[in-house]
Structure formats: structure tokens, C-alpha cells
Write a protein that holds these residues in place. Structure first.
Motif, PDB file in Angstrom:
ATOM      1  N   GLY A  98      90.206  -1.994  18.837  1.00 51.88           N
ATOM      2  CA  GLY A  98      90.978  -1.236  19.833  1.00 51.88           C
ATOM      3  C   GLY A  98      91.758  -0.099  19.207  1.00 51.88           C
ATOM      4  O   GLY A  98      91.571   0.234  18.024  1.00 51.88           O
ATOM      5  N   TRP A  99      92.596   0.511  20.010  1.00 56.85           N
ATOM      6  CA  TRP A  99      93.444   1.601  19.526  1.00 56.85           C
ATOM      7  C   TRP A  99      94.447   1.065  18.511  1.00 56.85           C
ATOM      8  O   TRP A  99      95.021  -0.003  18.699  1.00 56.85           O
ATOM      9  N   THR A 100      94.627   1.801  17.440  1.00 58.61           N
ATOM     10  CA  THR A 100      95.581   1.382  16.408  1.00 58.61           C
ATOM     11  C   THR A 100      97.012   1.536  16.930  1.00 58.61           C
ATOM     12  O   THR A 100      97.241   2.312  17.857  1.00 58.61           O
ATOM     13  N   PRO A 101      97.978   0.816  16.346  1.00 62.67           N
ATOM     14  CA  PRO A 101      99.375   0.978  16.787  1.00 62.67           C
ATOM     15  C   PRO A 101      99.809   2.427  16.626  1.00 62.67           C
ATOM     16  O   PRO A 101      99.382   3.118  15.696  1.00 62.67           O
ATOM     17  N   PRO A 102     100.667   2.929  17.536  1.00 64.94           N
ATOM     18  CA  PRO A 102     101.093   4.332  17.461  1.00 64.94           C
ATOM     19  C   PRO A 102     101.752   4.656  16.127  1.00 64.94           C
ATOM     20  O   PRO A 102     102.482   3.830  15.566  1.00 64.94           O
ATOM     21  N   ARG A 103     101.457   5.840  15.643  1.00 65.80           N
ATOM     22  CA  ARG A 103     102.046   6.306  14.392  1.00 65.80           C
ATOM     23  C   ARG A 103     102.925   7.514  14.693  1.00 65.80           C
ATOM     24  O   ARG A 103     102.483   8.449  15.348  1.00 65.80           O
ATOM     25  N   LEU A 104     104.152   7.482  14.216  1.00 65.81           N
ATOM     26  CA  LEU A 104     105.069   8.609  14.437  1.00 65.81           C
ATOM     27  C   LEU A 104     104.599   9.800  13.610  1.00 65.81           C
ATOM     28  O   LEU A 104     104.438   9.690  12.398  1.00 65.81           O
ATOM     29  N   GLU A 105     104.359  10.928  14.274  1.00 64.77           N
ATOM     30  CA  GLU A 105     103.871  12.124  13.566  1.00 64.77           C
ATOM     31  C   GLU A 105     104.931  13.201  13.453  1.00 64.77           C
ATOM     32  O   GLU A 105     104.951  13.963  12.486  1.00 64.77           O
ATOM     33  N   MET A 106     105.780  13.313  14.439  1.00 62.06           N
ATOM     34  CA  MET A 106     106.758  14.404  14.433  1.00 62.06           C
ATOM     35  C   MET A 106     107.895  14.072  15.390  1.00 62.06           C
ATOM     36  O   MET A 106     107.644  13.532  16.474  1.00 62.06           O
TER      37      MET A 106
END
Lengths: 209, 408
Positions: free
Chosen positions: B122-130
Motif C-alpha cells: 500500500g501507500w507508504t506512511p506520509p513523509r514530511l517534505e516541506m
């Protein structure tokens, strides 16, 4: 590398304007007591103020956030103003000022007002054509300088800065005009126009009395 | 002969100073020309043609209808989530980006990415980008908030992120920033601010994916919102080492009041633009470029309603155009697909993806994966980002079912 040079350039510009402003205020407060040591001290104070944190953010960063591309004529006028109040040198004559304000008023009006009037013409896009822009600016600078006006040197400064990519912007327009210079130009021309209208009226009134 | 006496206040240059000044001006012009005077631009010769059909032996097209619904953002990840953008990476993975926080425009809003691996899962856990603080540090200026972002790989495999940040005022005070990644979004370059407007660089926003010119330029649809609202095309020129070498923005005339352009390449020269309508007409508009996105026809309205909401489109491998939009004149209570077989002249309204009174489903974005399967992400009730995937067989099946339902 370019970003660091841009930041250094911007800090220098902020200090210059602050220094000129402080010196003008000090001269007005005490016109007879303005020794060179005090002028120098104001420069140090201006440098300190530029880095003064306001709400945790230095003053120069706040200025940069709001106005990232100060045009070269405006910066040049800052230098002329600084020379006038700090060095007590007057580099510009009446014709120079008239040329500077006329250029700012016309260029700014064309650039900022045209999208509201003629949407089919994209004037700002012309500024990306650096070769064309440099040639037009160069021709204007040559004509102005050949006419004996020091104001033409502001356009030369803009050209050199464009070549060096001094500003964050890569568009030639941003090197020659910005909203503050435009509004200042309109204000100064408006004031000059009002004075010119009042003068004959006063003369006529004096003749009648 | 003595020169005429100067007028009071006059301070003209001497003849020698004039000569020196003129030479200086000419030298300055030569300097600019030598340094970069050749940056003049013209229309791209052609754009990258849309994907060719995959060989049938590879199992395409899927004959079996497929549709699946899922979630990109986990439940309660942020109180508000909005403005997703989606792209297929060269590796085959899908990458989505969106912004989330306590509310749209809040100072705590951050950009997040999530990945859907081609290998499965599935979709990976959200990653903070900015976020606001990171943007402030990278851009050396005050940033009040961050907003809309798009991600896309260029034909050389370099991944681009273009995002909105605001230093002054609301969304109409936005400016655009660019980051690039050479490793599919695992690490990013520092943000670079683009100057795209002469008035304090205010009011350029981004929403949809770009087109790619054969000469390497990237045509990103953007728009202006302050005072006058109109679409623009931002042409990015990639340089060596993943850097942005040059850029310029072109205003699109004759399209006032229309924003958030979405581009659909039809062939090597023609590009279709879909537009969100901010006028009282509330109809989706179209414009056509015959010169690879450089100049555009005056926009004309379609028969499809548009409740002042974002739309997106995709050219299917069989040449049809698929769009996703809100089928209403007001409100964003449904999200629907429509297909055109005649390059945008007429539309056949198709499957309903979402429909709930009083709810909001908005800001859809479409992408096609390597296998020709279509992916859609969108804002679900401003709470989460939802994902739908389907194939052409499912689209056709739904269209047929609708046609049958219309029969007396």
C-alpha cells in the motif's frame, strides 16, 4: 554561491538605505552639529539595525521577504541620497532628477498597468529576452549620457547587474523598475507638476495685489 | 567659443565624462550579451508525444474491468488535507504530494509525500517534505504558509517539486519555489525562488502537471490571481547537475477569469488546456495550442458545468481524453469522470467516483502507470487524500452501463 552573493548584496543595500535615512534624520534634528565621526557612527548603527531581530527575524530578512528585487535605479537613488546627506555631495542636477522620475513613471506605468488594460500584450515577457533588453537599455543609457545626464549611469549599473545576475530575478524589467521606484516617481512628478501650476498663479496674484 | 552658461541647478557631464560614460554603457551591453544574451526563446519544435500503446502481448489492455478505492493519507494524520498531486516515477512507483495541517492556509501546514511501490503493497506512511520553517531557512525570507505543490519526473528522470509559499497576504500573495531530486524524491535540493511577476513577485500559483518539449524545456501550467485572474505557462529549462538553468513565464491572453489550467498533450504539436471557471457562467473552458503549448486559442466554454473547482485530464493510450471534475454549477459534492473521443469537442459524462450531499470532493489529479492503469487522487471531505485506480475496460463498462440506463 549565487545565493550568498545575492544575500550580501541585499544586506549592503538595506544598510545603505538605513544609513541615509538615519543621517537625514540626524541632519534635520541638528543641522550644525554633524561631524564625520558621527556620520560614521550612524553607519555602524545602520548595520546593527539591519540585523536587529524583529519577532525573531532580522530586519533585512523582513525587507527581503517583502521586496526581493529592488531595482538598480532605486538603489542608485539610495546611493545619491546617501552621498547627499552623509558625504554632503550633490551628484545629481535638476535635469538628472527629472530624467530619473520620468523614466520611473513611464516604465512603471507601462509595466504594472498594462495587464489591466491590454491583456493581449505581455510586456513583462520582453524582459526575459536579455539580448533585446540589454540593447534597448544600452541605447537609452547612451542617449542619456550623451545628453550630459549622470542619471544614465543608473541604467549602466542596471546593465552590469543584469550581466552579473545580481538580483534574484532573471527578468531585465526587475533591474530597472520596481513598485516603490514607480510610486515614488509618480509622487515626485505629481509634486513637481503641482508646483509648476502654482507658480504662475502666485505670480499672477502678486501682480494683482 | 565658450559653452552656454548652465542653467541654475544644472550639473551636466563634461565632454570627456560623456565619452567615457558612453563607452561604459556599450561595454555593459557587450557584457550582458556575452554572459547570456542568447537566452531568447521561441516555441518548442515539438513536445514529447503521449505514451504509445503497450504491446498486447504484455497483457495490455486489461480486458477485465478493474476499479479499486484506497487512501493515500492515513486517518487523522492531519486535521485538514488538500491539494494532492500525483505522478508515476521512472521506477514504476507512484508518488503523491499534498498539504496538510490544522486548516488550509494555517501556519502549521506542511507538504507530505507518500509512495505506492510498483512492487506491491500500500501507500507508504506520509513523509514530511516541506513546512513553513524549512522554507524560511532555505529561501532566506519570512514564509507565512506553504500550499499547492506538484511533483513530476522530467524525461531525463530528474524529479521536480514546485510549491507555493506565501510571505505577504493570502493565496493571491503566493510565489513559486522549485526543488529537484536525482533519487526519485528520497533527497531534495534546496528550494529556489522563481521571480515570475514584476509586482513584488506576488501571485503565481501552481496546480497541475506539465508538458515536456523535445528540446528539454518543461511547460508547467500556472496561474495568476491578484487583481486580474488568468492562466500562464511557466517554461523551465533544466541545466546540468539537476539545476534550473533558465525560466520564463508567458501570460495567456483572452482567458481572463479562468485559472488552474490542466494540460493534455494530443500529439507532438497540439495541447488541450482545461480551465477552472471563476466567472458567473460556471462552465468548464477549453483552449487549444497548435504550437506545442507556446500560443493558445481564446478559451471557449464546454457543456460541462464547473463550480469554480479544479479539473484534471489525461490522454488515454487509445487517443481518447479522460477528465475528472465536479459535475455541478455550485458545490463540490460529486466527483465524476468524462471522456471525449473527438479531442475535446464533445464530452460523454461517465462514472461517478464520489457523491454525497454537503460533502466536498475536490482537487482531483490523474496519472497513468507503466501498465496503462489510471490513478486518481483527490481531496476527500478536506480530511484525507483518497486514491482510486481503474483501467480502460472499467471506464468503457461504466459508460455502457450509463447508456443502457438512459434507454427507454
Amino acid at each position: 554561491m549565487r545565493e550568498k552573493a545575492l544575500v550580501g548584496f541585499y544586506i549592503a543595500a538595506v544598510i545603505l538605505f538605513l544609513w541615509a535615512g538615519l543621517a537625514a534624520a540626524a541632519r534635520r534634528a541638528a543641522p550644525t552639529a554633524f561631524p564625520s565621526r558621527r556620520r560614521l557612527l550612524l553607519g555602524v548603527v545602520a548595520a546593527g539595525l539591519a540585523f536587529l531581530p524583529l519577532g525573531g527575524v532580522p530586519l533585512w530578512v523582513r525587507a527581503f521577504s517583502f521586496h526581493p528585487n529592488p531595482c538598480l535605479p532605486l538603489l542608485g537613488l539610495g546611493v545619491v541620497g546617501w552621498g547627499r546627506v552623509v558625504l554632503e555631495r550633490s551628484w545629481f542636477g535638476r535635469e538628472d532628477w527629472l530624467a530619473v522620475w520620468s523614466f520611473g513613471a513611464v516604465a512603471g506605468t507601462v509595466l504594472y498597468v498594462h495587464p489591466l488594460v491590454a491583456t493581449d500584450v505581455d510586456v513583462y515577457f520582453w524582459g526575459w529576452e536579455r539580448g533585446v533588453a540589454a540593447s534597448v537599455l544600452g541605447a537609452m543609457a547612451v542617449l542619456t549620457i550623451a545628453g550630459g545626464l549622470r542619471a544614465g549611469l543608473l541604467l549602466v549599473a542596471a546593465l552590469v547587474s543584469l550581466g552579473l545576475d545580481v538580483l534574484e530575478s532573471r527578468n531585465a524589467w526587475d533591474y530597472v523598475i520596481d513598485p516603490f521606484y514607480w510610486l515614488l516617481s509618480l509622487g515626485m512628478l505629481g509634486a513637481a507638476f503641482r508646483r509648476a501650476i502654482r507658480r504662475p498663479r502666485r505670480a499672477a496674484a502678486a501682480g494683482l495685489s | 567659443m565658450n559653452p552656454a552658461p548652465a542653467a541654475p541647478g544644472s550639473r551636466r557631464l563634461s565632454l570627456r565624462a560623456r565619452s567615457a560614460g558612453v563607452l561604459l554603457a556599450l561595454a555593459a551591453v557587450a557584457f550582458v550579451l556575452l554572459r547570456g544574451g542568447s537566452r531568447e526563446s521561441s516555441a518548442p519544435a515539438a513536445i514529447q508525444a503521449p505514451s504509445p500503446p503497450a504491446p498486447a502481448a504484455a497483457g495490455w489492455p486489461d480486458a477485465v474491468p478493474h476499479f479499486a478505492h484506497g487512501w493515500v493519507s492515513p486517518p487523522a494524520h492531519t486535521r485538514s488535507a488538500h491539494g494532492s498531486s500525483l505522478c508515476a516515477l521512472p521506477s514504476g512507483d507512484l508518488l503523491a504530494i499534498w498539504y496538510g495541517g490544522s486548516r488550509e492556509g494555517g501556519t502549521d501546514v506542511s507538504l507530505y509525500t507518500s509512495r505506492l511501490p510498483a512492487a506491491g503493497g500500500g501507500w507508504t506512511p506520509p513523509r514530511l517534505e516541506m513546512d513553513r520553517v524549512m522554507a524560511q531557512q532555505e529561501l532566506d525570507r519570512v514564509i507565512k504558509k506553504v500550499g499547492n505543490a506538484v511533483v513530476f519526473p522530467d524525461p531525463r528522470g530528474l524529479l521536480w517539486m514546485v510549491y507555493v509559499s506565501v510571505s505577504v497576504g493570502g493565496w493571491s500573495g503566493s510565489a513559486l519555489n522549485v526543488r529537484t531530486s536525482a533519487d526519485d524524491g528520497r533527497t531534495w535540493s534546496a528550494s529556489e525562488r522563481l521571480t515570475l511577476n514584476p509586482f513584488l513577485n506576488l501571485s503565481t500559483l501552481v496546480r497541475n502537471k506539465p508538458i515536456f518539449a523535445r528540446d528539454g524545456r518543461i511547460g508547467l501550467p500556472v496561474y495568476h490571481e491578484m487583481a486580474a485572474k488568468f492562466p500562464q505557462i511557466l517554461w523551465l529549462t533544466p541545466g546540468a547537475n539537476g539545476r534550473l538553468e533558465d525560466y520564463r513565464v508567458r501570460n495567456l491572453p483572452g482567458q481572463a477569469g479562468l485559472i488552474q489550467p490542466a494540460l493534455v498533450p494530443l500529439d507532438e504539436n497540439r495541447v488541450l488546456m482545461l480551465l477552472r471557471d471563476r466567472s458567473a457562467d460556471r462552465l468548464m473552458h477549453l483552449s487549444l495550442s497548435q504550437d506545442a503549448g507556446w500560443t493558445w486559442s481564446a478559451a471557449r466554454h464546454t457543456d460541462l458545468p464547473n463550480p469554480d473547482a479544479a479539473v484534471d485530464g489525461l490522454r488515454l493510450r487509445d487517443g481518447r481524453i479522460l477528465i475528472v471534475y465536479n459535475h455541478a454549477s455550485s458545490g463540490r459534492e460529486n466527483l465524476r469522470l468524462a471522456v471525449s473521443s473527438d479531442q475535446g469537442r464533445s464530452w460523454r459524462s461517465g462514472a461517478v467516483i464520489e457523491e454525497t450531499p454537503e460533502a466536498e470532493y475536490s482537487y482531483p489529479t490523474l496519472a497513468e502507470d507503466r501498465e496503462g492503469r489510471i490513478h486518481l487522487t483527490y481531496t476527500w471531505r478536506r480530511e484525507r487524500i483518497r486514491h482510486a485506480s481503474f483501467n480502460v475496460a472499467w471506464l468503457d463498462q461504466r459508460s455502457l452501463a450509463q447508456d443502457r440506463a438512459k434507454l427507454p
